[in-house]
Design a protein around this motif. Structure first.
Motif, PDB file in Angstrom:
ATOM      1  N   ALA A   1       0.857  -1.193   0.000  1.00 46.01           N
ATOM      2  CA  ALA A   1       0.000   0.000   0.000  1.00 46.01           C
ATOM      3  C   ALA A   1       0.891   1.241   0.000  1.00 46.01           C
ATOM      4  O   ALA A   1       1.439   1.622   1.033  1.00 46.01           O
ATOM      5  N   PRO A   2       1.065   1.889  -1.159  1.00 53.11           N
ATOM      6  CA  PRO A   2       1.996   3.016  -1.271  1.00 53.11           C
ATOM      7  C   PRO A   2       1.328   4.385  -1.121  1.00 53.11           C
ATOM      8  O   PRO A   2       1.824   5.372  -1.650  1.00 53.11           O
ATOM      9  N   ASP A   3       0.206   4.461  -0.397  1.00 49.02           N
ATOM     10  CA  ASP A   3      -0.581   5.689  -0.389  1.00 49.02           C
ATOM     11  C   ASP A   3      -0.382   6.532   0.869  1.00 49.02           C
ATOM     12  O   ASP A   3      -1.274   7.284   1.260  1.00 49.02           O
ATOM     13  N   GLN A   4       0.789   6.414   1.509  1.00 49.85           N
ATOM     14  CA  GLN A   4       1.097   7.281   2.639  1.00 49.85           C
ATOM     15  C   GLN A   4       2.432   7.973   2.403  1.00 49.85           C
ATOM     16  O   GLN A   4       3.275   7.493   1.643  1.00 49.85           O
ATOM     17  N   ASP A   5       2.599   9.121   3.063  1.00 51.84           N
ATOM     18  CA  ASP A   5       3.843   9.876   2.956  1.00 51.84           C
ATOM     19  C   ASP A   5       4.888   9.193   3.813  1.00 51.84           C
ATOM     20  O   ASP A   5       4.861   9.283   5.042  1.00 51.84           O
ATOM     21  N   MET A   6       5.829   8.505   3.163  1.00 49.11           N
ATOM     22  CA  MET A   6       6.852   7.732   3.880  1.00 49.11           C
ATOM     23  C   MET A   6       8.072   8.557   4.258  1.00 49.11           C
ATOM     24  O   MET A   6       8.985   8.066   4.908  1.00 49.11           O
ATOM     25  N   ARG A   7       8.144   9.799   3.773  1.00 46.98           N
ATOM     26  CA  ARG A   7       9.261  10.702   4.091  1.00 46.98           C
ATOM     27  C   ARG A   7      10.604  10.164   3.616  1.00 46.98           C
ATOM     28  O   ARG A   7      11.646  10.535   4.121  1.00 46.98           O
TER      29      ARG A   7
ATOM     30  N   VAL B   1      -4.717  16.731  -5.937  1.00 44.59           N
ATOM     31  CA  VAL B   1      -3.868  17.470  -5.005  1.00 44.59           C
ATOM     32  C   VAL B   1      -2.472  16.851  -5.039  1.00 44.59           C
ATOM     33  O   VAL B   1      -2.343  15.621  -4.980  1.00 44.59           O
ATOM     34  N   PRO B   2      -1.396  17.661  -5.129  1.00 43.85           N
ATOM     35  CA  PRO B   2      -0.052  17.081  -5.108  1.00 43.85           C
ATOM     36  C   PRO B   2       0.181  16.299  -3.812  1.00 43.85           C
ATOM     37  O   PRO B   2      -0.064  16.807  -2.718  1.00 43.85           O
ATOM     38  N   ALA B   3       0.659  15.076  -3.946  1.00 43.09           N
ATOM     39  CA  ALA B   3       0.902  14.217  -2.791  1.00 43.09           C
ATOM     40  C   ALA B   3       2.281  13.582  -2.920  1.00 43.09           C
ATOM     41  O   ALA B   3       2.621  13.035  -3.980  1.00 43.09           O
ATOM     42  N   ALA B   4       3.074  13.664  -1.859  1.00 41.95           N
ATOM     43  CA  ALA B   4       4.384  13.007  -1.851  1.00 41.95           C
ATOM     44  C   ALA B   4       4.160  11.505  -1.936  1.00 41.95           C
ATOM     45  O   ALA B   4       3.557  10.907  -1.039  1.00 41.95           O
ATOM     46  N   THR B   5       4.644  10.891  -3.004  1.00 39.25           N
ATOM     47  CA  THR B   5       4.334   9.491  -3.302  1.00 39.25           C
ATOM     48  C   THR B   5       5.619   8.707  -3.482  1.00 39.25           C
ATOM     49  O   THR B   5       6.478   9.078  -4.289  1.00 39.25           O
ATOM     50  N   ILE B   6       5.752   7.636  -2.720  1.00 45.99           N
ATOM     51  CA  ILE B   6       6.940   6.798  -2.831  1.00 45.99           C
ATOM     52  C   ILE B   6       6.943   6.098  -4.190  1.00 45.99           C
ATOM     53  O   ILE B   6       5.898   5.690  -4.704  1.00 45.99           O
ATOM     54  N   THR B   7       8.131   5.989  -4.788  1.00 44.97           N
ATOM     55  CA  THR B   7       8.242   5.420  -6.134  1.00 44.97           C
ATOM     56  C   THR B   7       8.505   3.915  -6.117  1.00 44.97           C
ATOM     57  O   THR B   7       8.872   3.337  -7.139  1.00 44.97           O
ATOM     58  N   ALA B   8       8.297   3.268  -4.968  1.00 43.92           N
ATOM     59  CA  ALA B   8       8.655   1.849  -4.849  1.00 43.92           C
ATOM     60  C   ALA B   8       7.905   0.971  -5.840  1.00 43.92           C
ATOM     61  O   ALA B   8       8.457  -0.023  -6.328  1.00 43.92           O
ATOM     62  N   THR B   9       6.654   1.311  -6.161  1.00 38.85           N
ATOM     63  CA  THR B   9       5.914   0.496  -7.129  1.00 38.85           C
ATOM     64  C   THR B   9       6.624   0.504  -8.475  1.00 38.85           C
ATOM     65  O   THR B   9       6.812  -0.547  -9.110  1.00 38.85           O
ATOM     66  N   HIS B  10       7.020   1.686  -8.929  1.00 41.45           N
ATOM     67  CA  HIS B  10       7.776   1.812 -10.184  1.00 41.45           C
ATOM     68  C   HIS B  10       9.089   1.040 -10.097  1.00 41.45           C
ATOM     69  O   HIS B  10       9.453   0.301 -11.028  1.00 41.45           O
TER      70      HIS B  10
ATOM     71  N   VAL C   1       8.176  11.266  -5.170  1.00 40.74           N
ATOM     72  CA  VAL C   1       7.875  12.297  -6.165  1.00 40.74           C
ATOM     73  C   VAL C   1       6.510  12.878  -5.793  1.00 40.74           C
ATOM     74  O   VAL C   1       5.772  12.309  -4.992  1.00 40.74           O
ATOM     75  N   PHE C   2       6.172  14.006  -6.381  1.00 41.31           N
ATOM     76  CA  PHE C   2       4.848  14.578  -6.170  1.00 41.31           C
ATOM     77  C   PHE C   2       3.967  14.187  -7.352  1.00 41.31           C
ATOM     78  O   PHE C   2       4.266  14.501  -8.498  1.00 41.31           O
ATOM     79  N   ALA C   3       2.897  13.462  -7.014  1.00 46.74           N
ATOM     80  CA  ALA C   3       1.943  13.005  -8.021  1.00 46.74           C
ATOM     81  C   ALA C   3       0.536  13.319  -7.512  1.00 46.74           C
ATOM     82  O   ALA C   3       0.299  13.309  -6.306  1.00 46.74           O
ATOM     83  N   PRO C   4      -0.393  13.598  -8.411  1.00 46.43           N
ATOM     84  CA  PRO C   4      -1.732  13.979  -7.957  1.00 46.43           C
ATOM     85  C   PRO C   4      -2.486  12.825  -7.317  1.00 46.43           C
ATOM     86  O   PRO C   4      -2.425  11.689  -7.776  1.00 46.43           O
ATOM     87  N   PHE C   5      -3.185  13.150  -6.242  1.00 43.82           N
ATOM     88  CA  PHE C   5      -4.117  12.245  -5.589  1.00 43.82           C
ATOM     89  C   PHE C   5      -5.382  13.044  -5.317  1.00 43.82           C
ATOM     90  O   PHE C   5      -5.358  14.009  -4.566  1.00 43.82           O
ATOM     91  N   PHE C   6      -6.457  12.715  -6.006  1.00 43.17           N
ATOM     92  CA  PHE C   6      -7.667  13.532  -6.005  1.00 43.17           C
ATOM     93  C   PHE C   6      -7.359  14.962  -6.479  1.00 43.17           C
ATOM     94  O   PHE C   6      -7.940  15.928  -6.003  1.00 43.17           O
TER      95      PHE C   6
END
Length: 304
Positions: free
Chosen positions: A198-204, A216-225, A209-214
């Motif tokens: 579940a990559p939908d939290q700000d892991m710091r 809104v820019p959201a800090a998103t971990i790139t681990a899935t990629h 990267v910043f990617a839109p969520f609804f």
């Protein structure tokens, strides 16, 4: 199934006694009848906004940011429903770790298992991507009845709770990897394993990267990629929700042409998939997480 006896023995010093007491309460709660658990969960959910006002404000902010088109009165009802789901979810977590899920097995509906079977037949690893819903633990356990599923999670600060979480999850998951154990996760996927994430939290972390969520820019971990790039695994959205006393699990087809060369684009696609899950069951999403606390210009003030 992994052997729980391999877990490091947790401390039992006086400073850890409060956590042991909390775990004892959870173990007792895990064995209550399901209708009573739901009733108690809703009661806890109604008390929670007053007991955790900062989390209530975070949820209010998230709902206003993500669902601005929704009338204010409807958002207030959604907020109340989300805390009800949060309270019930506490018992779902406890039951998944230490209780019986036989009543849930009799009422579960699973769609899309054919996608996983086709990938398994091809010997391809599968990264099952979902979001932080209150049903995640129960539905993860129910899915393990059908596929040998491993999981990734963030290590907990309390060594007692860390031990309890891993011991509970290893009752049904084949392995649990922390988000620091990337090599193990990569090896698992390369060997054709199934991994829930579940990559939908700000892991710091630095790999965000910043990617839109609804929108809104959201800090998103790139681990899935990164995991898809390193292993060639399929990335499969995993939807799950509770409908009354029944659980609905749905496995979507693998994302096409994933990964690309652009981690921002891929992260946006993953966020869009999770957004679609949230719109299906908005009351069951974990709105209390400060998802937008970091913004491109620095630390945002959305939650002040």
């Amino acid at each position: 199934m992994a052997d729980p006896q391999k877990l490091q023995r947790p401390p039992f010093t006086p400073r850890h006694w409060p956590m042991w007491l909390a775990l004892a309460v959870m173990v007792v709660g895990a064995r209550l009848p399901w209708p009573l658990q739901r009733a108690l969960g809703r009661l806890i959910g109604r008390l929670a906004p007053a007991l955790a006002p900062s989390r209530r404000r975070a949820a209010e902010t998230n709902l206003a940011l993500c669902l601005p088109e929704m009338p204010a009165e409807q958002r207030r009802q959604l907020l109340a429903d989300s805390f009800d789901a949060l309270g019930v979810g506490l018992f779902e977590f406890a039951r998944a770790w230490w209780g019986s899920v036989a009543p849930m097995r009799r009422q579960v509906r699973i769609e899309g298992l054919e996608h996983l079977q086709a990938l398994r037949d091809a010997g391809r690893g599968v990264l099952m991507v979902s979001g932080h819903f209150m049903t995640l633990e129960m539905c993860g356990r129910l899915m393990c009845d059908h596929v040998p599923l491993a999981g990734m999670y963030r290590r907990h600060r309390s060594p007692v709770f860390e031990w309890a979480v891993k011991r509970g999850r290893l009752r049904y998951a084949v392995h649990m990897y922390t988000n620091e154990e990337i090599r193990g996760a990569v090896r698992h996927l390369k060997q054709g394993g199934f991994l829930w994430y579940a990559p939908d939290q700000d892991m710091r972390g630095k790999d965000t990267v910043f990617a839109p969520f609804f929108g809104v820019p959201a800090a998103t971990i790139t681990a899935t990629h990164q995991l898809a790039r390193l292993t060639g695994c399929a990335v499969v959205p995993f939807f799950h929700r509770r409908e009354g006393g029944r659980y609905v699990l749905r496995v979507a087809p693998p994302l096409n042409d994933f990964p690309s060369q652009d981690p921002v684009q891929d992260s946006a696609r993953v966020n869009a998939a999770i957004e679609a899950m949230v719109r299906e069951a908005p009351a069951q999403y974990l709105w209390i997480h400060r998802r937008f606390k970091r913004q491109p210009e620095g630390r945002g003030k959305l939650y002040d």
